[in-house]
Design an enzyme around this catalytic site. Structure first.
Site, PDB file in Angstrom:
ATOM      1  CB  SER A  35      -1.029  -0.189   1.179  1.00 29.96           C
ATOM      2  OG  SER A  35      -1.973   1.023   1.044  1.00 29.96           O
ATOM      3  CG  ASP A  45      -5.702  -1.579  -5.043  1.00 30.25           C
ATOM      4  OD1 ASP A  45      -4.529  -2.320  -4.547  1.00 30.25           O
ATOM      5  OD2 ASP A  45      -6.037  -0.503  -3.913  1.00 30.25           O
ATOM      6  CG  HIS A  92      -5.353  -2.395  -0.445  1.00 30.09           C
ATOM      7  ND1 HIS A  92      -4.745  -1.717  -1.539  1.00 30.09           N
ATOM      8  CD2 HIS A  92      -4.767  -1.839   0.403  1.00 30.09           C
ATOM      9  CE1 HIS A  92      -3.928  -0.857  -1.140  1.00 30.09           C
ATOM     10  NE2 HIS A  92      -4.100  -0.873   0.197  1.00 30.09           N
TER      11      HIS A  92
END
Length: 505
Positions: free
Chosen positions: A242, A349, A398
């Site tokens: 991330s 995502d 994610h």
């Protein structure tokens, strides 16, 4: 002397341990003959091998280089473990292989609130490979939303309540069953407490209520690791998920340059960016820029880079002078990087959809939202087509590399750990002037199917309101997928299309 202590003393003898390894190698036959297993997870949490013992006392040791058997590491380690367990009746005892917290010696490099920054480390004495992981967790870009972040997510801005140990999972796991290729590396986890996508270089002061020192934290950690064995490393893999994945793209060249400047030219620095390849596309529905969830990515980064005194890679800065915010977006910074980077990115995502104002809760999405989601996958696929080393499944999710299901995901029949192993091999072979990639070892893997979860190995889907599991058909219908209309467009019976969706075809 009990059998536990006898074993611990004898296994430290290099001659005896060499004999054990030789016996395993002889038993394993042609080590290179069998390919690594697919990504379907085998039963995990099997008992770790005796390497994971307490290292409290100074012991004689010798380095082990597992490069020669890396093509068949899972089979090799299974046999080492079985042999060790048969020799060592105490192997069932709980062994300590957690990462331990260390605060930076340089106390001027801090978290947002001025508390000391730090890292978690688990050393692996026989390994010359180091994995340094950057944690993710969004960011804040103004005093107002940083104040709100401090109230609700203080762990991401302060080290005051960090635990003393951390257990590695996924690619940070020290167990070969969960982490077949990197389990034996020296593991370092750097907690995210700078809220600046690992780019800031400004200290807390009377003028600045918060410090933003992400890039300086990485520098200090690398500097300290050189005193803990990194100076003898062959490979340093800078990984992150991330915001940490974006942080890898922003810092991997800086780490390489830092090591060269300090005289460590033999260490190969590489990057692994997971779920950090964001697009600066137009939102589905424009909203006021109030916080990280509602603000368009470009506007948030434009504000943030000023607020943090953000630093970007020099070559990217020169390519986008005056508009350095561009360097926070993968497809713009990647072409300027010198270090090899492997990109892992879900084509759909969840964080990207969130900042694009597509919220998959409540009622099924409208047809315009469905088209936007499909277009997002297509746009992302286009930005990755020239990236030589990447893994991009058509899933709605994610982050993945620290998840316990990271073994299970496949693209075109290849798992992510296998793809990373192939990438390692290709870099090793190319360093010997062999430009041909290893045969049957793909490193450019991207799904071609057009909608979320058309890949049957995607993570489990759950209804965001009820928490109930959904199959692919239920999920697509929830997303507004019209089976009748799509079947008509494809010139087939709806029942045939439903069968193809169920099988992931």
């Amino acid at each position: 002397m009990n059998s536990c202590k006898w074993y611990q003393r004898t296994i430290r003898s290099p001659k005896l341990f060499h004999s054990v390894l030789l016996l395993v190698l002889l038993q394993s036959g042609a080590l290179g003959a069998r390919k690594m297993r697919g990504s379907r997870a085998q039963p995990r949490r099997a008992q770790p091998s005796p390497q994971y013992r307490e290292r409290g006392e100074a012991t004689e040791s010798f380095p082990l280089d597992f490069t020669a058997v890396e093509g068949n590491m899972d089979n090799f380690m299974t046999q080492v473990k079985n042999l060790a367990q048969s020799l060592y009746p105490c192997s069932a005892q709980k062994l300590d292989y957690d990462m331990k917290l260390r605060f930076l010696e340089n106390t001027s490099v801090t978290c947002n609130d001025g508390t000391p920054a730090g890292y978690y480390i688990k050393e692996s004495k026989g390994s010359r490979r180091w994995l340094v992981f950057l944690e993710g967790g969004w960011y804040c870009f103004s005093k107002e939303n940083c104040d709100g972040r401090y109230e609700t997510m203080r762990r991401l801005m302060s080290s005051s309540k960090w635990p003393q140990t951390k257990t590695g999972t996924g690619i940070l796991s020290p167990q070969p069953e969960e982490n077949p290729h990197w389990w034996n590396a020296n593991m370092v986890f750097i907690p995210y407490c700078s809220s600046d996508v690992w780019s800031g270089a400004s200290a807390k002061s009377e003028k600045n209520e918060y410090a933003f020192m992400g890039t300086l934290i990485i520098k200090e950690v690398v500097k300290e690791l050189l005193t803990k064995g990194l100076e003898n490393a062959k490979v340093l893999l800078l990984a992150g998920s991330s915001a940490g994945g974006t942080g890898v793209l922003l810092n991997v060249d800086q780490v390489a340059e830092q090591l060269v400047e300090l005289g460590h030219t033999a260490i190969q620095v590489r990057g692994l960016s997971d779920s950090g390849w964001f697009l600066d596309n137009k939102q589905y529905r424009g909203t006021d820029c109030v916080d990280t969830i509602s603000c368009a990515p470009t506007e948030a980064i434009k504000r943030g880079i000023k607020y943090w005194s953000g630093v970007v890679p020099e070559r990217c800065r020169l390519a986008h002078e005056g508009e350095e915010w561009n360097c926070f977006f993968g497809y713009k910074v990647y072409p300027t990087l010198k270090s090899p980077v492997f990109v892992v990115q879900w084509l759909f995502d969840e964080a990207q959809l969130t900042v694009d104002n597509i919220h998959l809760t409540g009622q099924p999405v409208q047809e315009s939202q469905w088209r936007y989601i499909q277009n997002l996958g297509s746009e992302l696929r286009n930005t990755l087509k020239d990236v030589p080393a990447m893994f991009a499944p058509a899933c709605l999710s994610h982050e993945v590399i620290t998840r316990n299901y990271w073994l299970d995901i496949q693209v075109k029949g290849t798992s992510l750990p296998r793809a990373l192993q192939c990438w390692d091999r290709s870099l090793h072979d190319n360093s010997k002037n062999n430009k041909a990639p290893p045969k049957g070892c793909p490193v450019h893997l991207i799904d071609s199917c057009p909608w979320p979860h058309c890949n049957p190995t995607c993570p489990t889907i759950r209804d965001q309101l009820t928490g109930q599991e959904m199959n692919v058909i239920q999920f697509l219908m929830h997303m507004g997928f019209d089976v009748q209309k799509m079947a008509q467009q494809q010139g087939m019976e709806p029942s045939k299309l439903l069968g193809m969706l169920s099988s992931g075809s």
